[in-house]
Scaffold this motif. Structure first.
Motif, PDB file in Angstrom:
ATOM      1  N   LYS A 110       4.949   7.855 -16.518  1.00  0.00           N
ATOM      2  CA  LYS A 110       4.981   6.389 -16.589  1.00  0.00           C
ATOM      3  C   LYS A 110       6.400   5.864 -16.354  1.00  0.00           C
ATOM      4  N   LYS A 168       9.977   2.072  -9.054  1.00  0.00           N
ATOM      5  CA  LYS A 168       9.826   0.661  -8.646  1.00  0.00           C
ATOM      6  C   LYS A 168      11.201   0.089  -8.336  1.00  0.00           C
ATOM      7  N   ARG A 183       7.530   6.304 -12.754  1.00  0.00           N
ATOM      8  CA  ARG A 183       6.933   5.221 -11.928  1.00  0.00           C
ATOM      9  C   ARG A 183       7.803   3.972 -11.990  1.00  0.00           C
ATOM     10  N   GLU A 186       2.535   1.769  -3.380  1.00  0.00           N
ATOM     11  CA  GLU A 186       1.603   2.335  -4.373  1.00  0.00           C
ATOM     12  C   GLU A 186       1.423   3.825  -4.159  1.00  0.00           C
ATOM     13  N   ALA A 187       1.329   4.207  -2.874  1.00  0.00           N
ATOM     14  CA  ALA A 187       1.127   5.630  -2.548  1.00  0.00           C
ATOM     15  C   ALA A 187       2.326   6.446  -3.024  1.00  0.00           C
ATOM     16  N   LEU A 237       4.421   5.639  -5.470  1.00  0.00           N
ATOM     17  CA  LEU A 237       4.425   5.670  -6.945  1.00  0.00           C
ATOM     18  C   LEU A 237       3.433   6.711  -7.468  1.00  0.00           C
ATOM     19  N   ASP A 238       2.255   6.781  -6.844  1.00  0.00           N
ATOM     20  CA  ASP A 238       1.258   7.776  -7.273  1.00  0.00           C
ATOM     21  C   ASP A 238       1.762   9.189  -7.025  1.00  0.00           C
ATOM     22  N   MET A 239       2.391   9.368  -5.872  1.00  0.00           N
ATOM     23  CA  MET A 239       2.855  10.696  -5.500  1.00  0.00           C
ATOM     24  C   MET A 239       3.924  11.196  -6.494  1.00  0.00           C
ATOM     25  N   ALA A 262       4.482  10.195  -9.544  1.00  0.00           N
ATOM     26  CA  ALA A 262       3.910  10.375 -10.885  1.00  0.00           C
ATOM     27  C   ALA A 262       3.170  11.707 -10.973  1.00  0.00           C
ATOM     28  N   LYS A 263       2.541  12.085  -9.857  1.00  0.00           N
ATOM     29  CA  LYS A 263       1.794  13.354  -9.829  1.00  0.00           C
ATOM     30  C   LYS A 263       2.722  14.552 -10.014  1.00  0.00           C
ATOM     31  N   LYS A 277       0.837  -1.206   0.000  1.00  0.00           N
ATOM     32  CA  LYS A 277       0.000   0.000   0.000  1.00  0.00           C
ATOM     33  C   LYS A 277       0.868   1.249   0.000  1.00  0.00           C
TER      34      LYS A 277
END
Ligand code: PEP
Ligand code: MN
Length: 396
Positions: free
Chosen positions: A367, A374, A370, A350-351, A353-355, A357-358, A347
């Motif tokens: 992309k 990883k 991200r 994922e948070a 990676l989203d942050m 990317a934003k 979790k």
């Protein structure tokens, strides 16, 4: 007794054929041909950072050479005398990084013998225009020279000084009009543009103009630069600085890098009007296709260098930040172990990676970032695992 040279034998003199000389100062950069030589740079080399900033800015506009004094002829012996060999090393670094010819003044034979290995062009300053022993020495070197007009030299004296260099076998002389002494103190010197026109009728040597030392005031440089090109000068040498007011020498006449680029831009139509071409631009009609494509290639190669330099700087910052991030991940690993939490927290990953990317505005790049993250998080987990195993083996 040696026979005195007659006027007919003068090497600098313009011949009947009206053939003008072109002096090559580095691969693809010449002075005296259709393309103008535009030299920019500070009065004095002050630091590596200062010179990189200047070179980067000038390179973008195709300005084809950079100047910087390391041996400074100062009126007061107590004023800054230049960085000497340390400054020369900086010029060497600039020349290599930006593939830009560098110009620096020498005041003695010793300076010349040292600087000849680094500089693409040696400058003989106004105060040494009649230092005949120095001129004779320069005459023996295989190096282009910018010879500045003496503080109150007549044109004949100026050409005789060039003759001293050429008599020794060095024909790569570029004359530089930089203003002469007069009774008026409103400007530092008086720019003798009439003298430039007269010189073009007297000698085949290329003639450039230094408006900075001529007027001594930054607000006058642009107009004089334009006037010089309009009256047939083969180029310009202008003093510019990232922070003009902070220049350690000649601050009053130094212009900003932005101002320098504006001047260059404004010279394009003037150059065109008098049948000349600005460096880094492709001329409309001319017979020298190969020279044009060469200078375009040079400009592109310089751009590549300058972008790579920026990439190197970014990579260095990224590496330092990554190290910091991985060290923090190891601290997190220790806390997880104490709290008996698993190393992998999907979790949380994922948070993150989203942050990240934003933070990217271009979806295609987001992309990729991200994906890169990883790998970073995988590296964090491996470090945390290694750390935990290390601890276990110590306890055992
Ligand atoms: C210079 O170019 O920095 C300089 C000292 O010029 P001049 O010899 O024309 O005074
Ligand atoms: Mn100066």
């Amino acid at each position: 007794m040696a026979q005195a040279q007659t006027n007919e034998q003068m090497k600098a003199q313009l011949t009947e054929a009206n053939q003008r000389s072109e002096v090559q100062i580095s691969e693809g950069v010449t002075c005296g041909g259709k393309t103008l030589l535009i030299v920019g740079g500070p009065c004095s080399v002050e630091s590596s950072e200062q010179m990189h900033t200047v070179a980067k800015a000038l390179n973008k506009k195709g300005i084809n050479a950079i100047r910087g004094g390391v041996y400074k002829p100062r009126t007061s012996p107590y004023a800054f005398q230049g960085m000497g060999e340390e400054g020369l090393a900086i010029l060497g670094e600039i020349s290599k990084t930006y593939k830009m010819p560098v110009i620096t003044e020498v005041m003695s034979e010793k300076h010349a013998d040292i600087a000849v290995h680094t500089a693409d062009v040696l400058q003989i300053g106004s105060r040494n225009m009649q230092n005949f022993e120095l001129l004779k020495h320069i005459g023996k070197l295989d190096k282009p020279v910018i010879l500045k007009r003496g503080l109150s030299a007549t044109l004949d004296e100026f050409l005789m000084a060039a003759e001293y260099i050429m008599a020794g076998g060095n024909n790569k002389v570029i004359l530089c009009e930089r203003g002469i002494r007069s009774y008026d103190t409103a400007t530092r010197n008086v720019l003798d543009l009439g003298g430039v026109v007269a010189l073009r009728q007297m000698t085949h040597l290329p003639i450039i103009v230094d408006p900075s030392h001529a007027c001594g005031k930054r607000e006058m440089v642009a107009d004089l630069a334009r006037a010089a090109i309009a009256c047939g000068a083969d180029g310009l040498m202008i003093e510019c600085h990232p922070q003009p007011e902070k220049s350690v020498s000649d601050a009053r006449q130094a212009i900003s890098l932005e101002h320098m680029l504006e001047i260059v831009e404004s010279l394009v139509p003037i150059a065109e009007a008098v049948g000349r071409k600005m460096p880094g631009t492709v001329g409309s009609t001319n017979k020298r296709e190969s020279v044009v494509s060469l200078s375009l290639r040079d400009a592109m190669a310089s751009e590549l260098h300058s972008i790579r330099h920026e990439v190197d700087r970014l990579d260095a910052t990224i590496a330092t930040l990554l190290e910091k991030r991985l060290l923090l991940a190891m601290e997190v690993g220790e806390l997880k172990a104490e709290l008996k939490l698993p190393i992998r927290d999907v979790k949380r990953e994922e948070a993150v990676l989203d942050m990240v990317a934003k933070h990217c505005s271009i979806p295609q790049i987001a992309k990729k970032v991200r994906e890169i993250y990883k790998s970073i998080m995988e590296a964090s987990r491996i470090l945390q695992k290694e750390e935990a195993q290390d601890k276990e083996s110590k306890v055992a």
